[in-house]
Design a protein around this motif. Structure first.
Motif, short mmCIF file in Angstrom:
data_model
loop_
_atom_site.label_atom_id
_atom_site.label_comp_id
_atom_site.label_asym_id
_atom_site.label_seq_id
_atom_site.Cartn_x
_atom_site.Cartn_y
_atom_site.Cartn_z
N ASN A 80 0.82 -1.22 0.00
CA ASN A 80 0.00 0.00 0.00
C ASN A 80 0.85 1.26 0.00
N LEU A 135 -14.35 -5.72 5.67
CA LEU A 135 -13.37 -4.79 5.09
C LEU A 135 -13.51 -4.68 3.59
N SER A 139 -14.45 -1.10 1.92
CA SER A 139 -13.45 -0.41 1.10
C SER A 139 -14.09 0.34 -0.06
N GLN A 142 -14.30 4.36 0.24
CA GLN A 142 -13.17 5.20 -0.17
C GLN A 142 -12.90 5.09 -1.66
N THR A 289 -14.15 3.23 7.87
CA THR A 289 -13.55 3.65 6.60
C THR A 289 -13.67 5.16 6.43
N GLY A 325 -8.49 3.30 -0.59
CA GLY A 325 -9.59 2.34 -0.59
C GLY A 325 -9.17 1.00 -1.19
N ILE A 328 -7.43 -0.81 1.52
CA ILE A 328 -8.33 -1.49 2.46
C ILE A 328 -8.89 -2.77 1.84
N LEU A 329 -9.15 -2.73 0.54
CA LEU A 329 -9.60 -3.94 -0.17
C LEU A 329 -8.52 -5.03 -0.08
N GLY A 339 -7.99 -2.15 8.80
CA GLY A 339 -7.89 -1.39 7.56
C GLY A 339 -6.63 -0.56 7.54
#
Length: 524
Positions: A80, A135, A139, A142, A289, A325, A328-329, A339
């Motif tokens: 990330n 989650l 996600s 976002q 989120t 986002g 988070i996915l 997250g």
């Protein structure tokens, strides 16, 4: 005595901070960059270990499960962080685990259908899959707000005045992670705090081969010294007859990470099994989120200032939220148990080292991915007592908070309107979450306690976050209270040129996508 000149009384407002050694697109030598990247990796370990260490035992997991979650969290953090620095805001920010997701995750852990499972390992796996499903669904918030540029539209209601309490409380709002944790083991926490300040501030001019080594590497040096000191205390039996809580916070051999970690383990998607989906769980996670989105917005603006960049334009900020986002996915697919959000402590380290280089953060992402796969080596560094990190947080969180306060220079603080908005937003941003924390500690549930669990999770998560409460209060007041007549007092003449990508020529230098991708995604 002659009257002082105006320039001797006040200081001019400046778009970019002065005194930074390396800005976002300038880089130290490779050797120095690698050492600084490793320092950012070490700092990121605190949250990466703390969250799984708290949640995994509640789920029925053992030490082996905890190590795998820590490894997975670090692996996804590295991915990330690379994504965000390459394609998101392009700011030098580490994307780490978020405490904002704790409320809905704990609610999932206590769900009767999961808590009633007798086999601890089966309960852990089922709970992990439920968290993953929540989650994955959450996600989308976002992803949609970011890539559709809806968050860019929302950000047009922000002003320097409205952002002051939000950015400041990104740091101040984490006060319970600082000295209250240091106090659990003062014999290593206080020396760490003092040593870090001495090296980074009082001895910052000490140089070796023209490199301010004590200022630049104060974190690494002080952690090494105090970690060795803590190990000496542990080996000498200083904590042999102390309470369990003291031993957990002080000893260097209580984490049980090294013995439980495999030599090599590569995290992969769906490693815990297929995620399960529940509408109530997902709705509560959506609140987390939103909180993560708001906290990251404040952290991005703080990071831009500490990297000597211009404030990220609305288009860039929204792009970063969209990629967050995606992060988070990925957290849901891999099973990190939380997250993602911007790591506030790593933002503070940019200011402490005076190095805001993007390359340094990308190197730290490489360390996260590398050591997450080499389990034993990663577990060695992850066994540092959390009290040591908490001592550093006392400095770094405060530094981020002060960056938020620096936005006051663009506003008129002789205005009663501005004083009212700033004071009320600050006070409620601290007071409301403290009420929610105290209430939860006494009643073992949040103030929102209806039969609709998803509704409870949503409200309790929102009002547990200081930056979120501050944003709600500050943005509402700032856009409804004499806002037409107070544009100059709010700092809008300075702010307006940073709202669009083409508003300032420096934006192209800082935020243009790599590999000539702006041809396909032209900035607005």
């Amino acid at each position: 005595m002659a009257a002082p000149k105006p320039e001797e009384i006040s200081h001019p407002a400046m778009d970019q901070l002065q005194g930074l050694e390396y800005c976002i697109d300038s880089n130290p030598s490779w050797g120095e960059a690698i050492a600084l990247g490793f320092q950012h990796y070490i700092l990121a370990l605190g949250t990466a270990v703390m969250i799984p260490s708290f949640l995994v035992p509640l789920m029925g997991g053992n030490d082996g499960d905890k190590v795998r979650v820590v490894q997975t969290l670090l692996f996804v953090e590295g991915i990330n962080t690379l994504i965000q620095t390459l394609f998101g805001t392009r700011l030098p920010t580490v994307i780490g685990g978020s405490y904002a997701f704790m409320v809905p995750i704990i609610s999932i852990i206590h769900d009767s259908s999961l808590a009633s499972i007798d086999d601890p390992h089966l309960r852990f796996l089922n709970t992990m899959r439920a968290v993953q499903g929540a989650l994955i669904v959450a996600s989308s918030i976002q992803i949609i707000l970011g890539f559709s540029q809806l968050w860019a539209i929302c950000s047009r209601f922000f002003s320097p005045l409205g952002m002051v309490p939000v950015i400041a409380l990104v740091g101040f709002g984490l006060f319970d992670r600082g000295f209250p944790v240091v106090g659990r083991c003062v014999e290593i926490g206080i020396p760490m705090f003092i040593l870090f300040i001495v090296f980074s501030q009082y001895l910052k001019n000490f140089q070796a081969k023209k490199l301010p080594i004590l200022e630049r590497f104060a974190l690494l040096i002080s952690i090494t010294v105090i970690w060795a000191y803590a190990h000496l205390l542990t080996a000498s039996g200083a904590y042999r007859h102390r309470p369990d809580l003291t031993q957990i916070n002080c000893r260097t051999d209580k984490a049980n990470l090294i013995s439980s970690a495999p030599w090599i383990k590569i995290p992969y998607p769906l490693q815990w099994g297929a995620p399960t989906f529940d509408a109530g769980h997902a709705f509560g996670m959506m609140a987390a989120t939103l909180v993560s989105l708001i906290e990251s917005t404040g952290a991005y603006k703080a990071a831009s200032r500490l990297a000597s960049a211009t404030p990220p334009p609305a288009h860039v900020l929204s792009r970063g939220i969209g990629w967050q986002g995606i992060g988070i996915l990925l957290s849901g697919l891999f099973g990190t148990l939380t997250g993602s959000t911007v790591s506030v402590e790593n933002v503070g380290l940019l200011g402490s080292t005076r190095v805001g280089s993007r390359r340094v953060i990308q190197i730290s992402a490489g360390f996260m991915i590398f050591f997450s796969m080499l389990g034993k080596f990663g577990a060695l560094f992850a066994s540092i007592p959390f009290t040591i990190f908490a001592a550093v947080y006392c400095v770094l969180f405060g530094l981020v908070a002060s960056v938020g306060l620096s936005f006051l220079q663009f506003t008129n603080m002789n205005s009663m309107r501005n004083l009212f908005i700033t004071g009320v937003a600050f006070f409620l941003g601290l007071s409301v979450p403290e009420y929610f924390r105290e209430y939860t500690a006494k009643a073992l549930h949040g103030p929102a306690h209806t039969r609709a669990g998803w509704f409870n999770d949503f409200l309790n998560t929102i009002f547990f976050s200081s930056p979120t409460v501050a944003l709600i209060v500050a943005i509402f007041l700032d856009n409804t209270l004499d806002y037409k007549e107070s544009a100059r007092d709010r700092g809008m003449p300075w702010w307006v040129k940073f709202r669009t990508f083409k508003g300032d020529s420096r934006n192209e230098e800082f935020y243009t996508l790599p590999f000539n991708l702006n041809r396909f995604f032209p900035p607005s």
